[in-house]
Design a protein around this motif. Structure first.
Motif, PDB file in Angstrom:
ATOM      1  N   ARG A 126      -8.715  -6.936   0.929  1.00 33.95           N
ATOM      2  CA  ARG A 126      -8.769  -5.563   1.372  1.00 33.95           C
ATOM      3  C   ARG A 126      -8.366  -4.425   0.920  1.00 33.95           C
ATOM      4  NH1 ARG A 126      -7.156  -8.546   6.126  1.00 33.95           N
ATOM      5  NH2 ARG A 126      -4.911  -7.682   5.795  1.00 33.95           N
ATOM      6  N   LEU A 127      -7.045  -4.453   0.201  1.00 32.22           N
ATOM      7  CA  LEU A 127      -6.798  -3.401  -0.733  1.00 32.22           C
ATOM      8  C   LEU A 127      -7.442  -3.302  -2.088  1.00 32.22           C
ATOM      9  CD1 LEU A 127      -2.663  -4.173  -0.420  1.00 32.22           C
ATOM     10  CD2 LEU A 127      -4.104  -2.180   0.389  1.00 32.22           C
ATOM     11  N   ALA A 128      -7.872  -4.364  -2.480  1.00 34.10           N
ATOM     12  CA  ALA A 128      -8.982  -4.131  -3.698  1.00 34.10           C
ATOM     13  C   ALA A 128     -10.178  -3.580  -3.482  1.00 34.10           C
ATOM     14  CB  ALA A 128      -8.856  -5.607  -4.281  1.00 34.10           C
ATOM     15  N   PRO A 151       1.036  -1.227  -0.190  1.00 29.75           N
ATOM     16  CA  PRO A 151       0.196  -0.120  -0.080  1.00 29.75           C
ATOM     17  C   PRO A 151       0.960   1.162  -0.031  1.00 29.75           C
ATOM     18  CG  PRO A 151      -0.658  -1.424   1.662  1.00 29.75           C
ATOM     19  CD  PRO A 151       0.686  -1.930   1.216  1.00 29.75           C
ATOM     20  N   CYS A 152       0.800   2.089  -1.045  1.00 31.62           N
ATOM     21  CA  CYS A 152       1.589   3.497  -0.867  1.00 31.62           C
ATOM     22  C   CYS A 152       0.955   4.469  -1.226  1.00 31.62           C
ATOM     23  CB  CYS A 152       2.743   2.773  -2.158  1.00 31.62           C
ATOM     24  SG  CYS A 152       2.174   2.529  -3.647  1.00 31.62           S
ATOM     25  N   THR A 153       1.726   5.535  -1.305  1.00 28.66           N
ATOM     26  CA  THR A 153       1.593   6.965  -1.711  1.00 28.66           C
ATOM     27  C   THR A 153       2.141   7.343  -2.882  1.00 28.66           C
ATOM     28  OG1 THR A 153       0.473   7.659   0.297  1.00 28.66           O
ATOM     29  CG2 THR A 153       0.887   9.230  -1.226  1.00 28.66           C
ATOM     30  N   ARG A 176      -3.319   7.497  -3.781  1.00 33.48           N
ATOM     31  CA  ARG A 176      -3.021   6.228  -2.896  1.00 33.48           C
ATOM     32  C   ARG A 176      -3.412   5.105  -3.888  1.00 33.48           C
ATOM     33  NH1 ARG A 176      -2.009   7.520   2.313  1.00 33.48           N
ATOM     34  NH2 ARG A 176      -2.410   9.743   3.059  1.00 33.48           N
ATOM     35  N   THR A 177      -2.502   3.988  -3.830  1.00 34.35           N
ATOM     36  CA  THR A 177      -3.050   2.870  -4.477  1.00 34.35           C
ATOM     37  C   THR A 177      -2.028   1.670  -3.985  1.00 34.35           C
ATOM     38  OG1 THR A 177      -2.753   1.963  -6.770  1.00 34.35           O
ATOM     39  CG2 THR A 177      -0.965   3.155  -6.289  1.00 34.35           C
ATOM     40  N   TYR A 178      -1.605   0.726  -4.506  1.00 36.09           N
ATOM     41  CA  TYR A 178      -1.018  -0.401  -4.003  1.00 36.09           C
ATOM     42  C   TYR A 178      -0.306  -1.159  -5.133  1.00 36.09           C
ATOM     43  CZ  TYR A 178      -4.686  -3.888  -5.725  1.00 36.09           C
ATOM     44  OH  TYR A 178      -5.523  -4.297  -6.356  1.00 36.09           O
TER      45      TYR A 178
END
Length: 254
Positions: A210-212, A19-21, A37-39
């Motif tokens: 969770r990220l999706a 998970p990143c910016t 923000r994405t991953y």
């Protein structure tokens, strides 16, 4: 610059999710900041993630999306790219930081490959850039011990910058934290800085789900955000730079 030793990422740490910016700071000809923000995935292209069948549409790594797009695997395409430039990995490990295809769509502004020899030493980094016009270009880099490398810009990316200037990059191998930076220097000074920062998560089905859910259809959202902010800059009066004819289709040159 010669290859330098780099601490290898443990085998059990890949695949991983970050998970990143992503931040873009444009300083010329007008200051403008974009944060998104994405991953991202960190994978070994020789051993792509094995996901439960219901989750496979959320992460696919297709060789058609990288380099010339006509090799049987991403690793084969990378090895061919390196061989044309006199670089051999002799079976060494590769770590690839990228977006996967989500529900059949992918957009990768930047895919990075940390390329190691069989002894685990870092031999080179390949930075593969994609623009929103369907083109792609790969740079072969030789980072120093701090992960720093530089190269001339040779590919049309933003419609507001011509194909000139020089990239200065900081690309240390991902560990628990992801901390990358790309600066574009032009004649009048620094024109753009892009950074990526995040923290590693195990690539479990639960973490991916969770990220999706938090970032649905992440590659499509990233492409839409770039176009949206491009329209805003255009409406603010930034002149559009003509796109060279030979940058209108997928490419694979250095």
């Amino acid at each position: 610059m010669s290859a330098v030793p780099a601490r290898a990422v443990p085998a059990d740490a890949v695949p991983a999710l970050y998970p990143c910016t992503i931040t873009h700071v444009r300083t010329a000809p007008r200051r403008y900041v974009l944060r998104h923000r994405t991953y991202l995935w960190l994978v070994d292209p020789d051993r792509p993630p094995r996901l439960p069948r219901p989750l496979r549409p959320l992460a696919r790594f297709d060789p058609r999306d990288h380099f010339t797009g006509d090799r049987p695997s991403i690793r084969a395409a990378l090895d061919a790219f390196l061989a044309e430039r006199g670089v051999r990995l002799d079976g060494g490990r590769v770590l690839m930081l990228t977006h996967g295809r989500v529900l059949g769509y992918v957009f990768n502004p930047l895919t990075l490959y940390w390329c190691h020899g069989p002894d685990g030493d870092l031999r080179c980094v390949v930075a593969e850039v994609h623009n929103t016009y369907g083109g792609r270009h790969a740079y072969l880099l030789r980072p120093d011990e701090a992960g720093r490398a530089d190269t001339d810009k040779r590919f049309y990316v933003s419609p507001f910058f011509p194909v000139d200037g020089r990239y200065r990059m900081r690309l240390p191998p991902p560990g628990r934290h992801l901390d990358l930076a790309v600066h574009l220097d032009r004649g009048e000074g620094r024109a753009l800085t892009a950074t990526v920062s995040g923290t590693r998560r195990p690539a479990t089905p639960a973490a991916l789900l969770r990220l999706a859910l938090r970032h649905p259809w992440a590659p499509l959202v990233a492409a839409a955000a770039i176009r949206f902010h491009g329209i805003r800059l255009y409406l603010r009066g930034l002149p559009v730079q003509p796109r060279p004819d030979d940058h209108r289709t997928p490419e694979n040159v250095t």
